[in-house]
Design a protein around this motif. Structure first.
Motif, PDB file in Angstrom:
ATOM      1  N   MET A   1      14.723   1.517   2.207  1.00  0.00           N
ATOM      2  CA  MET A   1      15.484   1.605   0.966  1.00  0.00           C
ATOM      3  C   MET A   1      14.689   2.386  -0.074  1.00  0.00           C
ATOM      4  O   MET A   1      13.488   2.218  -0.225  1.00  0.00           O
ATOM      5  CB  MET A   1      15.795   0.207   0.425  1.00  0.00           C
ATOM      6  N   HIS A  59       7.547  -5.705   4.637  1.00  0.00           N
ATOM      7  CA  HIS A  59       8.027  -5.650   3.265  1.00  0.00           C
ATOM      8  C   HIS A  59       7.001  -6.289   2.343  1.00  0.00           C
ATOM      9  O   HIS A  59       6.526  -7.400   2.593  1.00  0.00           O
ATOM     10  CB  HIS A  59       9.373  -6.375   3.122  1.00  0.00           C
ATOM     11  N   GLN A  71      13.860  -8.428  -5.365  1.00  0.00           N
ATOM     12  CA  GLN A  71      13.793  -7.159  -4.643  1.00  0.00           C
ATOM     13  C   GLN A  71      13.796  -7.370  -3.133  1.00  0.00           C
ATOM     14  O   GLN A  71      14.446  -6.640  -2.381  1.00  0.00           O
ATOM     15  CB  GLN A  71      12.551  -6.367  -5.058  1.00  0.00           C
ATOM     16  N   TRP A  75      16.553  -6.173  -0.518  1.00  0.00           N
ATOM     17  CA  TRP A  75      16.109  -5.423   0.655  1.00  0.00           C
ATOM     18  C   TRP A  75      16.719  -6.001   1.922  1.00  0.00           C
ATOM     19  O   TRP A  75      17.122  -5.270   2.818  1.00  0.00           O
ATOM     20  CB  TRP A  75      14.577  -5.477   0.711  1.00  0.00           C
TER      21      TRP A  75
END
Length: 551
Positions: A1, A59, A71, A75
């Motif tokens: 992303m 991540h 976030q 994600w």
């Protein structure tokens, strides 16, 4: 992303409802899965699996306690672990074979147009890799009449050896799906070459080849019972066809290229078929017998309680028959196979609307897989259902008689069963997949979303354009009342508005409503040919509202 993609306000609000002081624990995530994503059977292990998948992707925003911040939650929503369809099959695969729509290709060996392109095993391999389960081969004697070629007869298409096609089918038949592959043979061979084909089939496929115990099969086995088997479907040769073509050439040589050869072939009735002296070793390999009974449409659609057979109709024949004999077609397809193929004037390998065929229960809706277009997008969308295995269980109303011994009427005015609410949040990923866009000229993306299904349900709607924005955020919602959701496909297309020229294509997908996951989902987009882009995705929300629950 992209780091520039930020969660929209709706996503922030949802995160706040299912978190505590900016932290979403596994318990919070589980409650979100059940209440928003509609995954009623979800467990804490499922929530943990999602977090572990994010950790495996390295991540950075996941704490050691396996909790998500905003976030990381965003994600997850926009990631591959949150698809709009289940990656595994969910349909009952134990019903008779005619109870399924089957992913079917037309002239599977052609690399391009129907008149002058090369014949090759390459498009056959590609079709099988896409999950296609029905492969069509046209069999002709080679120039010396001692071997068998595959080509589109009476055209300029170059041939490919039959044995090469068979070997490629064997190698690639079950790389995507274990469910059976049907080979439909359009046969223009004399008995000696038929015997040679029988030898090729048995030697190439061995125990994979399904050989029926008798010529008359009253009810077919299921896809589950026929896993990793190859079935042959054909009718005996058509020597008479060459004479018809020659006569047409003499009368109108300029228009002979547009002759619908399959229309001519299917004029032969079953009595004529039995007069051909087909090689017995070849006949015994035919699992699905094809042909039209003597007489008109009513006889073609007659159901024999003791024998399953396949009827082939051109798209033009189906259109006419559906108006006058729609219910007869549905009764026929409850037990027998119906194959529909493109009309002969589609020399550019274009396709037709498959919905009419599906609405009448046709199992084998044969498509030219060589090109692209909206009809092919619908076909690809239908067979994304059931894990992409190439078989989609037909709805019960196409398989069973009603209370008055009646069948489904596609032309009836039906009540709305449910309403599909679709919210388009945002999209991203074009930077990675669309090098053609001028980086100094930002696109003006707009979204088209709609339904393909029975006529009452079909239609398209559009969002506003998002000017000069690589990461468009629409936040627009649409409602689609559905009378037959079982046959509905949701169409999604993206375009870049251009004031002076045709709008640029920005991606598309088509999804079966019957297999659609509810909730907020990451929807990957595909190119015109149907290949998935590496990065381009939309974030969308799907919700079904029953008629009884509406205010």
């Amino acid at each position: 992303m992209s780091e520039r993609t930020k969660p929209p306000a709706d996503i922030k609000d949802i995160f706040d409802r299912y978190s505590d002081h900016g932290t979403m624990t596994l318990d919070h995530l589980l409650r979100f899965l059940i209440e928003v994503q509609g995954e009623k059977a979800a467990t804490k292990d499922d929530a943990e699996a999602i977090v572990n998948a994010l950790i495996a992707l390295q991540h950075p925003d996941i704490s050691q306690s396996k909790a998500l911040d905003l976030q990381a939650f965003f994600w997850y929503l926009f990631g591959d672990v949150n698809p709009p369809l289940s990656p595994s099959g969910s349909h009952d695969m134990n019903a008779p074979l005619p109870h399924y729509f089957i992913y079917t290709s037309h002239n599977s060996y052609l690399t391009g147009n129907q008149l002058s392109s090369d014949s090759s095993d390459a498009p056959i391999i590609e079709a099988l890799q896409r999950g296609v389960r029905v492969i069509e081969l046209d069999l002709w004697p080679n120039s010396t009449e001692d071997d068998v070629d595959v080509l589109h007869g009476m055209t300029l298409t170059n041939p490919v050896k039959l044995i090469q096609c068979l070997r490629s089918i064997k190698e690639y038949a079950f790389v995507v799906s274990d469910y059976p592959v049907v080979i439909t043979l359009e046969d223009h061979l004399k008995p000696d070459l038929q015997a040679k084909v029988a030898q090729m089939l048995t030697q190439t496929f061995g125990d994979m080849l399904f050989v029926p115990e008798s010529e008359c099969i009253a009810e077919f086995a299921s896809p589950e019972a026929l896993k990793r088997r190859i079935l042959i479907s054909t009718k005996p040769p058509k020597e008479y066809l060459e004479k018809k073509i020659e006569a047409l050439e003499e009368n109108d040589p300029e228009n002979v290229e547009s002759i619908d050869r399959e229309d001519l072939e299917d004029e032969e009735d079953e009595e004529d078929k039995l007069q051909h002296n087909a090689a017995p070793e070849y006949r015994r390999l035919i699992a699905i017998h094809a042909g039209k009974l003597k007489g008109g449409l009513k006889e073609w659609l007659r159901v024999d309680p003791d024998k399953v057979r396949r009827l082939s109709l051109s798209e033009r024949e189906l259109e006419k028959a559906s108006i006058t004999h729609g219910k007869d077609i549905i009764r026929f397809t409850q037990k027998n196979f119906l194959r529909v193929y493109p009309k002969g004037v589609r020399v550019d390998s274009s396709n037709y609307d498959p919905l009419t065929a599906w609405m009448h229960g046709a199992q084998m809706v044969a498509f030219n897989m060589q090109g692209y277009g909206k009809s092919l997008w619908l076909m690809q969308g239908m067979f994304r259902a059931n894990g992409g295995c190439g078989y989609v269980k037909k709805p019960d109303f196409l398989l069973k008689l009603g209370p008055n011994n009646d069948v489904f009427d596609p032309q009836a005015n039906l009540p709305v069963k449910t309403t599909l609410k679709v919210k388009a949040y945002l999209g991203e990923g074009w930077h990675s997949d669309f090098g053609k866009f001028d980086i100094y000229s930002r696109p003006d993306f707009y979204l088209r979303v709609g339904i393909a299904g029975v006529p009452e349900d079909s239609g398209m709607k559009e969002t506003k354009e998002m000017d000069d924005n690589w990461n468009p955020t629409w936040n627009e919602e649409f409602e689609f009342p559905l009378t037959v959701p079982e046959l509905a496909l949701i169409r999604i297309e993206i375009y870049d508005y251009d004031m002076s020229e045709r709008d640029d294509f920005g991606g598309q997908t088509c999804l079966p409503v019957s297999d659609l996951k509810t909730g907020i989902r990451a929807v990957p987009l595909h190119n015109k040919e149907g290949d998935k882009y590496k990065s381009v995705k939309l974030l969308m929300r799907f919700e079904f509202v029953s008629v009884d629950s509406r205010p």
